[in-house]
Design an enzyme around this catalytic site. Structure first.
Site, short mmCIF file in Angstrom:
data_model
loop_
_atom_site.label_atom_id
_atom_site.label_comp_id
_atom_site.label_asym_id
_atom_site.label_seq_id
_atom_site.Cartn_x
_atom_site.Cartn_y
_atom_site.Cartn_z
N CYS A 17 -3.33 1.39 6.89
CA CYS A 17 -3.60 0.88 8.24
C CYS A 17 -4.08 1.99 9.16
CB CYS A 17 -2.35 0.21 8.81
SG CYS A 17 -0.91 1.29 8.82
N ASN A 66 0.80 -1.23 0.00
CA ASN A 66 0.00 0.00 0.00
C ASN A 66 0.84 1.28 0.00
OD1 ASN A 66 0.73 -0.67 2.65
ND2 ASN A 66 -1.04 0.36 3.53
N GLU A 87 4.44 -3.64 12.71
CA GLU A 87 3.40 -2.64 12.48
C GLU A 87 2.27 -3.36 11.77
OE1 GLU A 87 0.91 -0.45 10.81
OE2 GLU A 87 2.51 0.21 9.47
N GLU A 103 8.21 3.13 14.88
CA GLU A 103 8.99 3.57 13.74
C GLU A 103 8.95 5.09 13.70
OE1 GLU A 103 8.87 0.06 10.49
OE2 GLU A 103 6.99 1.16 10.66
#
Length: 492
Positions: free
Chosen positions: A299, A166, A265, A473
């Protein structure tokens, strides 16, 4: 005019001439994993090109190259690492238009979104170029006075990185930049749906001065077996993964066999809470960003719209008008604001979620049905009166569908927002700052957008709670994910 002639004219480059070989130890090479892998244009359903298919032996070669390059890269002075990372940033900015068109081609996202992704992706190199020279330790005296305590940060070693389709540029640079800043080397396995961006970036790394073997990139049709083999190699000490919670759970099991450090993640089910006192225009604008960035295939996308009853009719009407006005089309077409979904499977899944919601009594204000013809198009859709038992309230939608339901009290909103196994991000819109902060503190998510529809920033720690992942992150936290802490007791 043929498809490839048309695309070459549209993009300004021939997609068949793009790199599709494996990038291992500083050189391009063929894969030994069998038939090449086709890369599909989601806007048309046509094959763009084919890429090489890595075998497990190819993956082991990449690990060996990363291990061989590790001592030299670890010993490289921080300032030199910093300058190389900064050159990566500069080159990405110089080629931002080409990279954006490439992302639109293989991912399907609208060009404005792709352009935004390139700038976001490049910024990780600029941010971690600055962090590379600020990886400081600590020195203090033990409380007993018996000795000094010296704490240093050492690179964790060879890292395996697995990224989704994505955000093919940003998900790679968000991992590679901090790893290199910390002194690690890596093997990147991008999604086979969007590998061309990863290979284009590999050329940039090499041109910027990243030494051979420090970054290796490979694609494979046997992702599970290939990643498993790398995780069971004792030379690998880190896994950084972005993807679904289901796959993340399996990788955590694999990593446990050799006790590998993991940054995960994973999925989300973001609540978007709108209180009666919210600025309606600001809330709708925030909803458009939070829902429609990358066409909802993110997400961080708003998944469950929880709207207080007093403002709900006006919010639903305003959001539906904005969604209906979005131009649907090929990602790389200049007028497009919403591109296709990534593939047929995603299209069928979204259609099924909408049909299920309607079957449970939800009303469709706009959109709601797939578009006939080539490509994988689902129009921007707004559903209202979505009941809790509808499947769409518990699933990560990953598409351009906004599912609205109402609430009455602040306590109800918080309880419903937290009633999920996920905890990546939440959104809150209210004119009352005290309420906004109070509610934000009670939301069980790693990130909160307070009167904002986007929170992602390389300078901020990105990550979630519960089954949305482990670690962070970005920010200074991102570089620490690639470090081991060493403590030395000393006297002098």
């Amino acid at each position: 005019m043929s498809y490839h002639d048309t695309i070459s004219h549209e993009l300004g480059f021939d997609p068949q001439a793009l790199r599709g070989d494996l990038w291992i130890d500083g050189r391009w090479r063929k894969g030994r994993g069998g038939d090449p892998i086709p890369v599909i244009d989601p806007s048309t359903g046509n094959t763009i090109t084919q890429i090489e298919n890595a075998s497990i032996d190819d993956a082991m070669d990449a690990v060996a190259a990363a291990e061989a390059a590790l001592p030299g890269w670890t010993a490289t002075p921080p300032r030199m690492k910093s300058e190389i990372l900064r050159r990566c940033y500069d080159l990405m900015i110089q080629r931002k238009d080409m990279l954006a068109r490439l992302i639109s081609l293989e991912n399907g996202k609208a060009l404005p979104d792709a352009q935004g992704e390139v700038l976001y992706a490049a910024e990780f190199f600029r941010w971690f170029a600055e962090e590379a020279v600020r990886l400081n330790g600590e020195l203090y005296t033990a409380p007993s006075g018996a000795n000094r305590i010296i704490v240093t940060h050492r690179p964790i070693g060879v890292a395996v990185m697995v990224t989704p389709w994505n955000f093919p540029a940003a998900m790679a640079t968000r991992k590679i930049a901090p790893a290199l800043a910390a002194g690690c080397t890596c093997v990147l396995k991008p999604a086979t749906e969007t590998p061309l961006t990863a290979y284009a970036l590999a050329e940039i790394y090499a041109e910027a001065g990243v030494p051979a073997g420090v970054v290796n990139v490979l694609t494979t049709s046997r992702s599970g077996a290939t990643v498993s083999a790398m995780l069971h190699d004792p030379r690998v000490r880190k896994l950084s993964f972005t993807g679904s919670t289901e796959v993340g759970r399996r990788l955590l099991h694999e990593a446990a066999d050799t006790v590998i450090s993991c940054s995960m993640e994973l999925g989300g089910n973001a609540p978007f809470i709108v209180f009666d006192d919210a600025d309606l225009d600001l809330a709708i604008e925030g909803a458009m960003v939070a829902k429609m960035r990358n066409g909802g295939e993110a997400c961080t996308a708003a998944n469950r719209f929880l709207v207080q009853k007093g403002i709900a009719p006006a919010f639903a009407e305003g959001l539906a008008a904005r969604m209906k006005a979005m131009t649907l089309g090929a990602g790389y077409a200049g007028e497009t604001l919403c591109g296709p979904l990534i593939n047929r499977e995603a299209l069928d899944r979204i259609a099924g979620l909408v049909a299920d919601a309607e079957g449970h009594g939800a009303k469709t204000l706009t959109g709601g049905r797939p578009v006939d013809g080539p490509g994988f198009y689902f129009p921007p859709t707004v559903l209202t009166d979505v009941p809790p038992e509808a499947e769409i309230t518990g699933e990560e939608i990953f598409g351009p569908v906004a599912a609205l339901s109402t609430f009455e009290t602040e306590e109800e909103a918080i309880a419903r927002a937290n009633s999920t196994e996920y905890g990546l991000i939440s959104y809150v819109f209210t004119a009352d700052l005290a309420r906004g902060l109070r509610v934000s503190e009670q939301l069980d998510s790693g990130m909160v957008g307070l009167n904002r529809g986007v929170v992602s920033d390389p300078a901020a720690p990105f990550g979630g709670t519960k089954q949305s992942g482990l670690g962070r992150e970005g920010a200074h936290h991102g570089i620490l994910e690639f470090c081991e802490v060493q403590y030395i007791a000393a006297n002098w």
